[in-house]
Design a protein around this motif. Structure first.
Motif, PDB file in Angstrom:
ATOM      1  N   ALA A  53     -30.915   5.254 -23.182  1.00 29.78           N
ATOM      2  CA  ALA A  53     -30.585   6.211 -24.244  1.00 29.78           C
ATOM      3  C   ALA A  53     -29.260   5.853 -24.904  1.00 29.78           C
ATOM      4  N   ARG A  54     -28.294   5.413 -24.109  1.00 30.61           N
ATOM      5  CA  ARG A  54     -26.990   5.010 -24.681  1.00 30.61           C
ATOM      6  C   ARG A  54     -27.139   3.827 -25.617  1.00 30.61           C
ATOM      7  N   GLY A 112     -28.194  11.371 -26.913  1.00 35.64           N
ATOM      8  CA  GLY A 112     -29.374  10.527 -26.841  1.00 35.64           C
ATOM      9  C   GLY A 112     -30.644  11.283 -27.168  1.00 35.64           C
TER      10      GLY A 112
END
Length: 248
Positions: free
Chosen positions: A26-27, A54
């Motif tokens: 997600a980052r 995210g």
């Protein structure tokens, strides 16, 4: 390294290594689908990723169930319209003497750890092939596929099978542009116990591993730029499987 617009499914993502892997993708811009049978923890993990900026959704999934696995992959397709990466992380263990281990306990470990990898990879590959996009699968094995302690037969067998399944499916799915690799983590501390100095010092790397160490390995193996890497078995253990230990 960017996964902007890529859709990533992570099983066993409610906590520990799986949650760390989901957060890492997600980052890096991925749209993440977290699957786990711990519904409260899984939903909380997805919500936390969203709070951090995210994009993530949670789908309840018992990986022992073929229907649940199909629903997990379909959730990725319904939510985001595609599927690019699957991290098969879910697993269980049994530490029990082989004299006492029951057939049902053996089957539960093998079904949870190995059969789920096959089913999830098969279902994801069908979507990837239909969509015509190259895909990547990363299976989570263990250094116990290479070395053992007593009373770990079912777990060791399952993790060894994952290594073999990985190279078999890499060969079968390669013509469809789908890469399959696996990681064998060593000692990864997920916050369940207090660490001692000797725990760190016995590792050639000088420390016990963290979920982020495994997450970075997943990012490497899933990166589309690494298209020449498939069928590989990456050991991430701080060097422990290369350290000879003799009793004094």
């Amino acid at each position: 390294m960017s996964f902007e617009g890529k859709v990533v499914v992570v099983t066993g993502a409610a906590q520990g290594i799986g949650e760390g892997v989901a957060r890492a993708f997600a980052r890096h811009g991925a749209l993440v689908v977290l699957g786990d049978h711990h519904e409260e923890k899984g939903a909380a993990a997805a919500a936390s990723i969203r709070q951090d900026g995210g994009q993530a959704v949670f789908c309840p999934c018992d990986v022992r169930s073929e229907a649940d696995i199909k629903r997990l992959m379909q959730t990725a397709l319904d939510e985001y319209g595609r599927l690019d990466v699957v991290i098969n992380n879910a697993g269980v263990s049994r530490w029990k003497s082989p004299y006492d281990l029951t057939v049902d306990e053996w089957d539960d470990v093998l079904n949870t750890n190995v059969r789920s990898c096959f089913l999830a990879t098969r279902e994801a590959a069908r979507i990837m092939k239909e969509k015509g996009n190259h895909g990547s699968v990363v299976n989570m094995a263990s250094t116990r596929s290479l070395m053992s302690e007593p009373n770990s037969e079912a777990y060791a067998a399952s993790k060894g099978a994952i290594v073999a399944l990985t190279h078999a499916m890499a060969v079968s799915l390669g013509p469809d542009g789908i890469r399959v690799n696996c990681i064998s983590p060593g000692w990864i501390e997920t916050g369940d116990s207090a660490l001692r100095e000797e725990d760190h010092s016995q590792h050639p790397a000088g420390r016990v591993g963290k979920p982020d160490d495994i997450a970075r390995a997943c990012l490497y193996l899933a990166d589309p730029d690494n298209s020449f890497v498939t069928g590989t078995h990456l050991v991430v253990d701080g060097g422990m499987t290369r350290k000879m230990i003799y009793e004094p």
